[in-house]
Design a protein around this motif. Structure first.
Motif, PDB file in Angstrom:
ATOM      1  N   ALA A   1       7.245  -5.064 -10.016  1.00 32.05           N
ATOM      2  CA  ALA A   1       6.957  -4.202 -11.166  1.00 32.05           C
ATOM      3  C   ALA A   1       5.458  -3.967 -11.330  1.00 32.05           C
ATOM      4  O   ALA A   1       5.038  -2.856 -11.671  1.00 32.05           O
ATOM      5  N   ALA A   2       4.644  -4.991 -11.093  1.00 29.24           N
ATOM      6  CA  ALA A   2       3.193  -4.840 -11.261  1.00 29.24           C
ATOM      7  C   ALA A   2       2.626  -3.807 -10.291  1.00 29.24           C
ATOM      8  O   ALA A   2       1.731  -3.038 -10.649  1.00 29.24           O
TER       9      ALA A   2
ATOM     10  N   ALA B   1       4.902   9.689  -0.739  1.00 22.74           N
ATOM     11  CA  ALA B   1       4.047   8.714  -0.057  1.00 22.74           C
ATOM     12  C   ALA B   1       4.869   7.497   0.339  1.00 22.74           C
ATOM     13  O   ALA B   1       5.731   7.031  -0.404  1.00 22.74           O
ATOM     14  N   ALA B   2       4.600   6.982   1.526  1.00 22.68           N
ATOM     15  CA  ALA B   2       5.309   5.804   2.021  1.00 22.68           C
ATOM     16  C   ALA B   2       4.754   4.548   1.362  1.00 22.68           C
ATOM     17  O   ALA B   2       3.541   4.412   1.173  1.00 22.68           O
ATOM     18  N   LEU B   3       5.636   3.626   1.018  1.00 22.36           N
ATOM     19  CA  LEU B   3       5.251   2.306   0.521  1.00 22.36           C
ATOM     20  C   LEU B   3       5.439   1.336   1.678  1.00 22.36           C
ATOM     21  O   LEU B   3       6.495   1.311   2.310  1.00 22.36           O
ATOM     22  N   LEU B   4       4.406   0.570   1.955  1.00 20.15           N
ATOM     23  CA  LEU B   4       4.450  -0.414   3.029  1.00 20.15           C
ATOM     24  C   LEU B   4       4.034  -1.775   2.499  1.00 20.15           C
ATOM     25  O   LEU B   4       3.289  -1.859   1.525  1.00 20.15           O
TER      26      LEU B   4
ATOM     27  N   LEU C   1       0.833  -1.195   0.000  1.00 15.62           N
ATOM     28  CA  LEU C   1       0.000   0.000   0.000  1.00 15.62           C
ATOM     29  C   LEU C   1       0.865   1.241   0.000  1.00 15.62           C
ATOM     30  O   LEU C   1       2.032   1.196   0.387  1.00 15.62           O
ATOM     31  N   LEU C   2       0.285   2.314  -0.479  1.00 13.81           N
ATOM     32  CA  LEU C   2       0.919   3.629  -0.478  1.00 13.81           C
ATOM     33  C   LEU C   2       0.059   4.556   0.366  1.00 13.81           C
ATOM     34  O   LEU C   2      -1.166   4.536   0.267  1.00 13.81           O
TER      35      LEU C   2
ATOM     36  N   GLN D   1      -1.742   2.628 -11.370  1.00 13.19           N
ATOM     37  CA  GLN D   1      -2.060   4.049 -11.448  1.00 13.19           C
ATOM     38  C   GLN D   1      -1.770   4.720 -10.104  1.00 13.19           C
ATOM     39  O   GLN D   1      -1.290   5.850 -10.048  1.00 13.19           O
ATOM     40  N   GLN D   2      -2.044   3.996  -9.028  1.00 16.23           N
ATOM     41  CA  GLN D   2      -1.810   4.515  -7.682  1.00 16.23           C
ATOM     42  C   GLN D   2      -0.337   4.869  -7.483  1.00 16.23           C
ATOM     43  O   GLN D   2      -0.008   5.948  -7.026  1.00 16.23           O
ATOM     44  N   ALA D   3       0.556   3.937  -7.836  1.00 13.89           N
ATOM     45  CA  ALA D   3       1.995   4.150  -7.616  1.00 13.89           C
ATOM     46  C   ALA D   3       2.600   5.077  -8.657  1.00 13.89           C
ATOM     47  O   ALA D   3       3.472   5.887  -8.338  1.00 13.89           O
ATOM     48  N   ALA D   4       2.151   4.957  -9.896  1.00 11.60           N
ATOM     49  CA  ALA D   4       2.780   5.698 -10.990  1.00 11.60           C
ATOM     50  C   ALA D   4       2.283   7.134 -11.120  1.00 11.60           C
ATOM     51  O   ALA D   4       3.017   7.989 -11.605  1.00 11.60           O
ATOM     52  N   ALA D   5       1.049   7.417 -10.693  1.00 13.49           N
ATOM     53  CA  ALA D   5       0.505   8.741 -10.961  1.00 13.49           C
ATOM     54  C   ALA D   5      -0.253   9.383  -9.799  1.00 13.49           C
ATOM     55  O   ALA D   5      -0.161  10.590  -9.605  1.00 13.49           O
TER      56      ALA D   5
END
Length: 118
Positions: free
Chosen positions: A93-94, A109-112, A69-70, A99-103
Motif C-alpha cells: 500500500a505504501a 507503466a510497468a511495475l517491477l 519501480l515504475l 505520488q509516482q504510482a498514484a499520479a
C-alpha cells in the motif's frame, strides 16, 4: 525541497564529470527506485548498470529489503538487472500511495520489483 524518506544522488567520475542521477523513496523495508538517469554521452556504456547497485546498496544500508519501480520505457533494462514485472495490485500500500504510482506514472507503466541483498 527535501522530504523525509527521499534520497537523490548525482554520480560523477573522479574528475567530476557528471555521469547521471538516481534516487529512491524509502518506506520501511520497501523502497521505490526513482529517477535513474544517465547523461546522454554515457548511455549504453554501463553507467546505468553501475548506478543501480549503488542505489540499492544505499537503500539496503538504510533498512530496505525490497525494491520497487515504475517505468514506461525501461523495463528491459531493469529486468536484465534482476527486477521482475508484477501486477500493481500486488505492491504494498505504501508504494501504491506514492505520488509516482498514484499520479505521475500512467497506468500503462510497468511495475517491477526485486529483493535487495548485500
Amino acid at each position: 525541497m527535501s522530504e523525509p524518506g527521499r534520497s537523490f544522488f548525482a554520480f560523477r567520475t573522479l574528475s567530476g564529470r557528471l555521469l547521471g542521477h538516481g534516487g529512491f523513496e524509502r518506506y520501511g523495508a520497501d523502497v521505490l527506485i526513482r529517477s535513474v538517469v544517465v547523461a546522454k554521452e554515457g548511455r549504453n556504456s554501463g553507467v546505468g548498470r553501475a548506478i543501480l547497485p549503488l542505489l540499492l546498496r544505499r537503500a539496503f544500508d538504510l533498512g530496505a529489503r525490497q525494491a520497487w519501480l515504475l517505468t514506461a520505457d525501461a523495463a528491459g533494462f531493469f529486468e536484465k538487472n534482476g527486477f521482475k514485472r508484477i501486477e500493481r495490485s500486488k505492491a504494498p500500500a505504501a508504494i501504491l500511495a506514492t505520488q509516482q504510482a498514484a499520479a505521475l506514472c500512467p497506468a500503462s507503466a510497468a511495475l517491477l520489483t526485486r529483493q535487495i541483498r548485500p
